[in-house]
Write a protein that holds these residues in place. Structure first.
Motif, PDB file in Angstrom:
ATOM      1  N   SER A 142     -18.893  22.871  14.954  1.00  0.00           N
ATOM      2  CA  SER A 142     -20.109  22.452  14.363  1.00  0.00           C
ATOM      3  C   SER A 142     -20.180  21.235  13.040  1.00  0.00           C
ATOM      4  N   PHE A 143     -18.960  21.269  12.240  1.00  0.00           N
ATOM      5  CA  PHE A 143     -18.753  20.766  11.173  1.00  0.00           C
ATOM      6  C   PHE A 143     -18.667  18.971  11.655  1.00  0.00           C
ATOM      7  N   THR A 144     -18.497  18.675  12.942  1.00  0.00           N
ATOM      8  CA  THR A 144     -18.319  17.369  13.472  1.00  0.00           C
ATOM      9  C   THR A 144     -19.560  16.881  13.693  1.00  0.00           C
ATOM     10  N   GLN A 145     -20.729  17.676  13.806  1.00  0.00           N
ATOM     11  CA  GLN A 145     -22.086  17.252  14.182  1.00  0.00           C
ATOM     12  C   GLN A 145     -22.230  16.608  15.577  1.00  0.00           C
ATOM     13  N   SER A 146     -21.292  16.975  16.453  1.00  0.00           N
ATOM     14  CA  SER A 146     -21.360  16.365  17.617  1.00  0.00           C
ATOM     15  C   SER A 146     -22.395  17.105  18.678  1.00  0.00           C
ATOM     16  N   PRO A 147     -23.101  16.339  19.601  1.00  0.00           N
ATOM     17  CA  PRO A 147     -23.927  16.956  20.271  1.00  0.00           C
ATOM     18  C   PRO A 147     -23.350  18.104  21.245  1.00  0.00           C
TER      19      PRO A 147
ATOM     20  N   ALA B 173     -21.394  20.583  19.986  1.00  0.00           N
ATOM     21  CA  ALA B 173     -21.235  21.634  19.220  1.00  0.00           C
ATOM     22  C   ALA B 173     -22.064  22.868  19.671  1.00  0.00           C
TER      23      ALA B 173
ATOM     24  N   VAL C  34     -23.281  26.172  17.089  1.00  0.00           N
ATOM     25  CA  VAL C  34     -22.963  27.009  15.907  1.00  0.00           C
ATOM     26  C   VAL C  34     -22.974  28.300  16.269  1.00  0.00           C
TER      27      VAL C  34
END
Length: 205
Positions: A71-76, A78, A80
């Motif tokens: 999640s920290f990558t802020q990738s679509p 991801a 949570v």
């Protein structure tokens, strides 16, 4: 027959308004070939509920499978809820002395859980490449990841066992606990299945 828990990727099916837990069927075949039963695990974000759920399953070990970015990558890509569940799962395994194998994203998750970090990479997506092992030998592996672990990114509790030629760590092991991470996919049998199966046997059998 040993029961091995398998984490699942999260897929968003917008047309149905659903977030689905999904697992490659190949994992079932790989584990059955080793006389193990694969148990797909639900992505339960609540720690208390996750611990109660896991306690009921009586698992003999866990594989953190691939898919989804952290999640920290802020990738679509991801998820949570998956990050939360796998963090609880790692802690549950440590407390209950269960072995863990992290595969691709799973190894990334282990590294971050123990305090390491990740860096983006463009040289490891849909390729086969060589991994040089610390014992002086090398292996050919598949590669499907766009986040990697540089030597300085590896958590202090993990030891590197193999790296790609660009320095990205592809194989590691916890210094004290029965926890191993690999960046390739042993469930994709046409690639480097032998060492992947050997690692699974070493951890769980």
């Amino acid at each position: 027959m040993k029961k091995i828990g398998l984490t699942q990727r999260v897929e968003v099916i917008a047309s149905y308004g659903e977030r689905r837990d999904c697992l490659d069927q190949s994992w079932g075949s790989v584990l059955l070939s080793l006389d193990c039963a694969g148990v797909p695990l639900l992505n339960i974000a609540n720690k208390e509920v996750a611990f109660q759920y896991l306690a009921c399953l009586n698992l003999d070990g866990v594989i953190l499978t691939g898919g989804n970015d952290l999640s920290f990558t802020q990738s679509p890509k991801a998820a949570v809820e998956r990050d939360a569940f796998e963090s609880h799962l790692i802690q549950f395994c440590i407390e209950n002395k269960l072995s863990i194998l992290g595969v691709c994203r799973g190894m990334q998750m282990l590294n971050v859980h123990f305090g390491g970090s990740l860096s983006s990479t463009t040289e490891h997506v849909c390729k086969n490449h060589e991994v040089e092992l610390t014992d002086g030998t090398s292996i050919q592996v598949n590669s499907y990841h766009d986040w990697g672990i540089k030597p300085n990114d590896l958590a202090a509790e993990l030891s590197p066992l193999g790296s790609a030629k660009d320095g990205i760590i592809e194989y590691c092991r916890h210094k004290c606990l029965p926890i191993t991470g690999i960046m390739w996919h042993p469930e994709r049998m046409n690639q480097n299945s032998d060492i992947g199966l050997s690692i699974i046997k070493e951890l769980f059998l």
